[in-house]
Design a protein around this motif. Structure first.
Motif, PDB file in Angstrom:
ATOM      1  N   VAL A 126       0.848  -1.199   0.000  1.00  0.00           N
ATOM      2  CA  VAL A 126       0.000   0.000   0.000  1.00  0.00           C
ATOM      3  C   VAL A 126       0.883   1.248   0.000  1.00  0.00           C
ATOM      4  CG1 VAL A 126      -1.745   1.316   1.267  1.00  0.00           C
ATOM      5  CG2 VAL A 126      -1.947  -1.154   1.114  1.00  0.00           C
ATOM      6  N   ASP A 127       1.898   1.272   0.871  1.00  0.00           N
ATOM      7  CA  ASP A 127       2.811   2.422   0.932  1.00  0.00           C
ATOM      8  C   ASP A 127       3.458   2.663  -0.429  1.00  0.00           C
ATOM      9  OD1 ASP A 127       2.195   2.024   3.608  1.00  0.00           O
ATOM     10  OD2 ASP A 127       4.268   1.787   4.258  1.00  0.00           O
ATOM     11  N   ARG A 128       3.956   1.587  -1.006  1.00  0.00           N
ATOM     12  CA  ARG A 128       4.651   1.652  -2.298  1.00  0.00           C
ATOM     13  C   ARG A 128       3.764   2.265  -3.375  1.00  0.00           C
ATOM     14  NH1 ARG A 128       6.779  -3.442  -2.443  1.00  0.00           N
ATOM     15  NH2 ARG A 128       4.776  -4.410  -2.849  1.00  0.00           N
ATOM     16  N   ASN A 129       2.519   1.869  -3.407  1.00  0.00           N
ATOM     17  CA  ASN A 129       1.625   2.349  -4.463  1.00  0.00           C
ATOM     18  C   ASN A 129       1.098   3.754  -4.190  1.00  0.00           C
ATOM     19  OD1 ASN A 129       1.511   0.275  -6.620  1.00  0.00           O
ATOM     20  ND2 ASN A 129       1.183  -1.012  -4.816  1.00  0.00           N
ATOM     21  N   ILE A 130       0.951   4.133  -2.941  1.00  0.00           N
ATOM     22  CA  ILE A 130       0.647   5.532  -2.621  1.00  0.00           C
ATOM     23  C   ILE A 130       1.801   6.406  -3.101  1.00  0.00           C
ATOM     24  CG2 ILE A 130       0.447   7.199  -0.723  1.00  0.00           C
ATOM     25  CD1 ILE A 130      -1.141   5.018   0.816  1.00  0.00           C
ATOM     26  N   LEU A 131       3.025   5.985  -2.824  1.00  0.00           N
ATOM     27  CA  LEU A 131       4.210   6.737  -3.259  1.00  0.00           C
ATOM     28  C   LEU A 131       4.294   6.820  -4.781  1.00  0.00           C
ATOM     29  CD1 LEU A 131       6.709   5.352  -0.643  1.00  0.00           C
ATOM     30  CD2 LEU A 131       6.198   7.788  -0.990  1.00  0.00           C
ATOM     31  N   ARG A 132       3.959   5.749  -5.458  1.00  0.00           N
ATOM     32  CA  ARG A 132       3.993   5.757  -6.929  1.00  0.00           C
ATOM     33  C   ARG A 132       2.992   6.766  -7.494  1.00  0.00           C
ATOM     34  NH1 ARG A 132       4.341  -0.821  -7.613  1.00  0.00           N
ATOM     35  NH2 ARG A 132       6.634  -0.955  -7.652  1.00  0.00           N
ATOM     36  N   ILE A 133       1.787   6.789  -6.945  1.00  0.00           N
ATOM     37  CA  ILE A 133       0.775   7.735  -7.420  1.00  0.00           C
ATOM     38  C   ILE A 133       1.254   9.165  -7.210  1.00  0.00           C
ATOM     39  CG2 ILE A 133      -1.533   8.670  -6.940  1.00  0.00           C
ATOM     40  CD1 ILE A 133      -2.388   5.721  -6.338  1.00  0.00           C
ATOM     41  N   ALA A 169      -1.519  12.019  -0.695  1.00  0.00           N
ATOM     42  CA  ALA A 169      -0.810  10.793  -0.322  1.00  0.00           C
ATOM     43  C   ALA A 169      -0.861  10.592   1.195  1.00  0.00           C
ATOM     44  CB  ALA A 169       0.630  10.850  -0.815  1.00  0.00           C
ATOM     45  N   LEU A 170      -0.676  11.655   1.934  1.00  0.00           N
ATOM     46  CA  LEU A 170      -0.725  11.569   3.395  1.00  0.00           C
ATOM     47  C   LEU A 170      -2.115  11.186   3.881  1.00  0.00           C
ATOM     48  CD1 LEU A 170       1.522  14.583   4.415  1.00  0.00           C
ATOM     49  CD2 LEU A 170       2.082  12.145   4.476  1.00  0.00           C
ATOM     50  N   HIS A 171      -3.139  11.723   3.248  1.00  0.00           N
ATOM     51  CA  HIS A 171      -4.510  11.358   3.619  1.00  0.00           C
ATOM     52  C   HIS A 171      -4.729   9.857   3.423  1.00  0.00           C
ATOM     53  CE1 HIS A 171      -8.817  11.516   4.164  1.00  0.00           C
ATOM     54  NE2 HIS A 171      -8.953  10.890   3.008  1.00  0.00           N
ATOM     55  N   LEU A 172      -4.296   9.335   2.279  1.00  0.00           N
ATOM     56  CA  LEU A 172      -4.430   7.895   2.038  1.00  0.00           C
ATOM     57  C   LEU A 172      -3.628   7.092   3.061  1.00  0.00           C
ATOM     58  CD1 LEU A 172      -4.200   7.783  -1.864  1.00  0.00           C
ATOM     59  CD2 LEU A 172      -6.186   7.144  -0.474  1.00  0.00           C
ATOM     60  N   ALA A 173      -2.406   7.538   3.331  1.00  0.00           N
ATOM     61  CA  ALA A 173      -1.544   6.816   4.271  1.00  0.00           C
ATOM     62  C   ALA A 173      -2.132   6.807   5.683  1.00  0.00           C
ATOM     63  CB  ALA A 173      -0.147   7.437   4.278  1.00  0.00           C
ATOM     64  N   LYS A 174      -2.707   7.925   6.106  1.00  0.00           N
ATOM     65  CA  LYS A 174      -3.282   8.001   7.456  1.00  0.00           C
ATOM     66  C   LYS A 174      -4.479   7.081   7.626  1.00  0.00           C
ATOM     67  CE  LYS A 174      -1.647  12.664   8.395  1.00  0.00           C
ATOM     68  NZ  LYS A 174      -1.997  14.089   8.423  1.00  0.00           N
ATOM     69  N   THR A 175      -5.196   6.826   6.539  1.00  0.00           N
ATOM     70  CA  THR A 175      -6.378   5.972   6.642  1.00  0.00           C
ATOM     71  C   THR A 175      -6.095   4.502   6.322  1.00  0.00           C
ATOM     72  OG1 THR A 175      -7.052   6.498   4.379  1.00  0.00           O
ATOM     73  CG2 THR A 175      -7.979   7.849   6.127  1.00  0.00           C
ATOM     74  N   LEU A 176      -5.014   4.219   5.596  1.00  0.00           N
ATOM     75  CA  LEU A 176      -4.790   2.852   5.123  1.00  0.00           C
ATOM     76  C   LEU A 176      -3.509   2.178   5.623  1.00  0.00           C
ATOM     77  CD1 LEU A 176      -5.794   3.458   1.397  1.00  0.00           C
ATOM     78  CD2 LEU A 176      -7.182   2.357   3.168  1.00  0.00           C
ATOM     79  N   CYS A 177      -2.598   2.946   6.188  1.00  0.00           N
ATOM     80  CA  CYS A 177      -1.272   2.404   6.526  1.00  0.00           C
ATOM     81  C   CYS A 177      -1.042   2.405   8.031  1.00  0.00           C
ATOM     82  CB  CYS A 177      -0.183   3.234   5.846  1.00  0.00           C
ATOM     83  SG  CYS A 177      -0.355   3.314   4.049  1.00  0.00           S
ATOM     84  N   ASP A 178       0.083   1.820   8.445  1.00  0.00           N
ATOM     85  CA  ASP A 178       0.412   1.835   9.874  1.00  0.00           C
ATOM     86  C   ASP A 178       0.850   3.230  10.305  1.00  0.00           C
ATOM     87  OD1 ASP A 178       3.231   2.168   9.464  1.00  0.00           O
ATOM     88  OD2 ASP A 178       3.497   0.013   9.289  1.00  0.00           O
ATOM     89  N   ASP A 179       1.042   3.406  11.597  1.00  0.00           N
ATOM     90  CA  ASP A 179       1.286   4.741  12.165  1.00  0.00           C
ATOM     91  C   ASP A 179       2.571   5.403  11.687  1.00  0.00           C
ATOM     92  OD1 ASP A 179      -1.079   4.523  13.549  1.00  0.00           O
ATOM     93  OD2 ASP A 179      -0.131   3.898  15.431  1.00  0.00           O
ATOM     94  N   ASP A 180       3.573   4.621  11.291  1.00  0.00           N
ATOM     95  CA  ASP A 180       4.852   5.183  10.859  1.00  0.00           C
ATOM     96  C   ASP A 180       4.855   5.616   9.397  1.00  0.00           C
ATOM     97  OD1 ASP A 180       5.916   4.721  13.386  1.00  0.00           O
ATOM     98  OD2 ASP A 180       6.604   2.703  12.843  1.00  0.00           O
ATOM     99  N   ALA A 181       3.917   5.124   8.632  1.00  0.00           N
ATOM    100  CA  ALA A 181       3.918   5.367   7.187  1.00  0.00           C
ATOM    101  C   ALA A 181       3.782   6.840   6.800  1.00  0.00           C
ATOM    102  CB  ALA A 181       2.847   4.530   6.502  1.00  0.00           C
ATOM    103  N   PRO A 182       2.872   7.611   7.393  1.00  0.00           N
ATOM    104  CA  PRO A 182       2.737   9.002   6.945  1.00  0.00           C
ATOM    105  C   PRO A 182       4.038   9.809   7.029  1.00  0.00           C
ATOM    106  CG  PRO A 182       0.803   8.389   8.200  1.00  0.00           C
ATOM    107  CD  PRO A 182       1.800   7.263   8.352  1.00  0.00           C
TER     108      PRO A 182
END
Length: 143
Positions: A78-85, A105-118
């Motif tokens: 998920v992180d990888r593909n958010i970064l690609r977009i 990207a941060l909005h997606l990461a905050k809702t879909l990824c772990d706490d360190d991802a954003p």
């Protein structure tokens, strides 16, 4: 449809192709032809997915150059593909301001990824912005 929703739908498609090991464009063609239970993909989702697919090698190379400690292949899917977009929007889509690409990207990461991802995503995309190539406008010639 809002671009935020289009980004989420593009992320779903990129993530699915990534997880299945399927060619991105062949999966996109399937989703366009048979959207299944979902509504058809928005045009901007299609544009994102095609853009990422067309520039995948360069996008991943850019992310690898600017990432500290994590290469693209080791990142969560998920992180990888958010970064690609977001990298596609920053480098290849002049219609989207860099700050908007990062915020989305941060909005997606905050809702879909772990706490360190954003924080990781923000730092990496900031580095991409700081070092993005500039494309000069062609010079006009007079005869």
């Amino acid at each position: 449809m809002a671009r935020s929703t289009a980004r989420k739908r593009a992320l779903n498609t990129l993530y699915e192709a990534d997880e299945k090991g399927q060619d991105i464009l062949s999966l996109l063609d399937e989703r366009i032809a048979e959207p299944g239970a979902q509504t058809p993909l928005p045009e901007y989702s299609i544009e994102i997915v095609r853009g990422v697919a067309d520039h995948l090698k360069d996008i991943d190379g850019t992310l690898n150059r600017h990432s500290t400690g994590w290469k693209v292949k080791r990142m969560h899917a998920v992180d990888r593909n958010i970064l690609r977009i977001a990298t596609w929007e920053i480098v290849y889509n002049d219609d989207i301001p860099d700050k908007v690409a990062i915020d989305e990207a941060l909005h997606l990461a905050k809702t879909l990824c772990d706490d360190d991802a954003p924080a990781f995503i923000h730092g990496l995309l900031s580095a991409v912005c700081a070092h993005k190539p500039t494309v000069e406008a062609p010079t006009e010639t007079t005869d």
